[in-house]
Design an enzyme around this catalytic site. Structure first.
Site, mmCIF file in Angstrom:
data_model
loop_
_atom_site.group_PDB
_atom_site.id
_atom_site.type_symbol
_atom_site.label_atom_id
_atom_site.label_comp_id
_atom_site.label_asym_id
_atom_site.label_seq_id
_atom_site.Cartn_x
_atom_site.Cartn_y
_atom_site.Cartn_z
ATOM 1 N N LYS A 95 0.129 -7.605 -10.748
ATOM 2 C CA LYS A 95 -0.246 -6.356 -10.094
ATOM 3 C C LYS A 95 1.070 -5.637 -9.783
ATOM 4 C CE LYS A 95 -1.876 -4.295 -5.825
ATOM 5 N NZ LYS A 95 -2.754 -4.356 -4.648
ATOM 6 N N ALA A 182 -7.243 -0.590 -2.435
ATOM 7 C CA ALA A 182 -6.615 -0.088 -1.209
ATOM 8 C C ALA A 182 -7.476 0.927 -0.491
ATOM 9 C CB ALA A 182 -5.229 0.506 -1.451
ATOM 10 N N ASN A 204 -8.575 -6.339 0.715
ATOM 11 C CA ASN A 204 -7.794 -7.330 1.455
ATOM 12 C C ASN A 204 -8.005 -7.150 2.962
ATOM 13 O OD1 ASN A 204 -4.360 -8.622 1.194
ATOM 14 N ND2 ASN A 204 -5.973 -9.146 2.602
ATOM 15 N N THR A 205 -7.396 -6.123 3.535
ATOM 16 C CA THR A 205 -7.393 -5.939 4.986
ATOM 17 C C THR A 205 -8.785 -5.988 5.606
ATOM 18 O OG1 THR A 205 -5.395 -4.610 4.833
ATOM 19 C CG2 THR A 205 -6.689 -4.384 6.843
#
Lengths: 260, 66
Positions: A95, A182, A204-205
């Site tokens: 990535k 994102a 992710n977050t």
């Protein structure tokens, strides 16, 4: 089935491994998500705490290991990190993340394009993280990116797919898979990206900082599946005027005459 | 002599191999990738590369990330 660079993925939810409260939590969330693609970063060993190594616990047989070049501020640093990642893990998957501004963590389009071209020639399977720029997407695909990864919103903001307009164009014009990466903060955001026709999402977050990351990982898996099934089922068009669901044929007062 | 390990200056005795440094820090060699003066070393090279004054050693590993 999703196919990137000749590898099939049974899940369209990709997972980041950052910011989990423990490696145990990270492993359980990965399991609950049913993901088949997991990102990791490279950093200097903490010499005051050298035994702390969470990544060797990841089962490389279960998922595709996707190192990122987070921290790189330009193509040269990204290429250096890419080579370290390949030496450390043996994988060609990468990535590509080139983010010179730590306040916004937005990807540098020019350095990303330069690095992508170089790394593709060097045998890497490159998935570049990019701003949702449709022209850049075409350029990246032209130099051999295996997929493109446009952002929905800046990393870690959980704002959702703010770049919807541009991503629709990217999806329409892409001849490689499009992974929205994102900013996805909720399963509904992920579902929306999939309904738009995205091939996958990377989260992710939203999972790692949830109060219950394992449950959230499962919720995201469900959201991605719902959105993809909806996309494949030919959603009805939107209209401005009401379209009755119940029959309107005949004279209303006649049909409802039994009520009078 | 002085070398830099992960950006920090360290005084070490001469005749230290890269492998010795890794083990001195209690690091399992298979969990790191090593860069010496911006060149990546293969694991086979750890015990035959000896450090000299001013060398810059980077010990890198995978961590969680998005």
């Amino acid at each position: 089935m999703l196919n990137i660079a000749g590898t099939e993925f049974s899940s369209r939810l990709f997972l980041g491994t950052g910011k989990f409260s423990s490696s145990e939590m990270m492993k359980n969330a990965i399991e609950a998500s049913n993901t088949k693609m997991v990102t990791v970063a490279l950093r200097r060993v903490d010499l005051t705490n050298p035994e702390d190594d969470t990544m060797t616990a990841l089962d490389r047989d279960k998922y595709t290991f996707l190192p990122n070049t987070s921290g790189a501020r330009n193509a040269e640093e990204a290429i250096r990190l890419a080579n370290l990642a390949r030496a450390a893990s043996g994988t060609k998957w990468l990535k590509l993340e080139v983010t010179p501004d730590p306040r916004t963590l937005l990807p540098d389009p020019i350095e990303t394009l330069i690095a992508t071209e170089h790394l593709v020639k060097d045998g890497f399977i490159v998935l570049p993280y990019m701003n949702a720029d449709p022209i850049l997407s075409l350029r990246l695909q032209d130099v051999g990116a295996a997929a493109v990864m446009p952002l929905g919103a800046p990393i870690g903001t959980n704002q959702g797919v703010l770049t919807k307009f541009q991503i629709e164009i990217i999806i329409d014009q892409a001849n490689v898979p499009v992974v929205v990466d994102a900013g996805i903060g909720a399963p509904s955001h992920a579902a929306m990206a999939m309904e738009m026709g995205a091939d996958a999402v990377l989260v992710n977050t939203a999972i790692s900082i949830a109060a219950d990351p394992v449950a959230m990982a499962k919720a995201f898996a469900q959201g991605v599946e719902a959105g993809r099934t909806a996309f494949e089922s030919g959603m009805g068009r939107r209209s401005k005027m009401a379209q009755a669901s119940s029959p309107l044929d005949g004279n209303i007062s006649e049909d409802l005459g039994f009520l009078l | 002599m002085d070398i830099y390990i992960n950006g920090k200056q360290q005084a070490i005795n001469s005749k230290h191999s890269v492998e010795q440094i890794i083990l001195d820090f209690n690091i399992e060699p298979s969990t790191v990738v090593v860069e010496l003066n911006k060149q990546i070393l293969t694991p086979e090279e750890y015990n035959n590369h000896y450090l000299t004054d001013g060398d810059r050693l980077e010990l890198i590993r995978f961590v969680g990330g998005g």
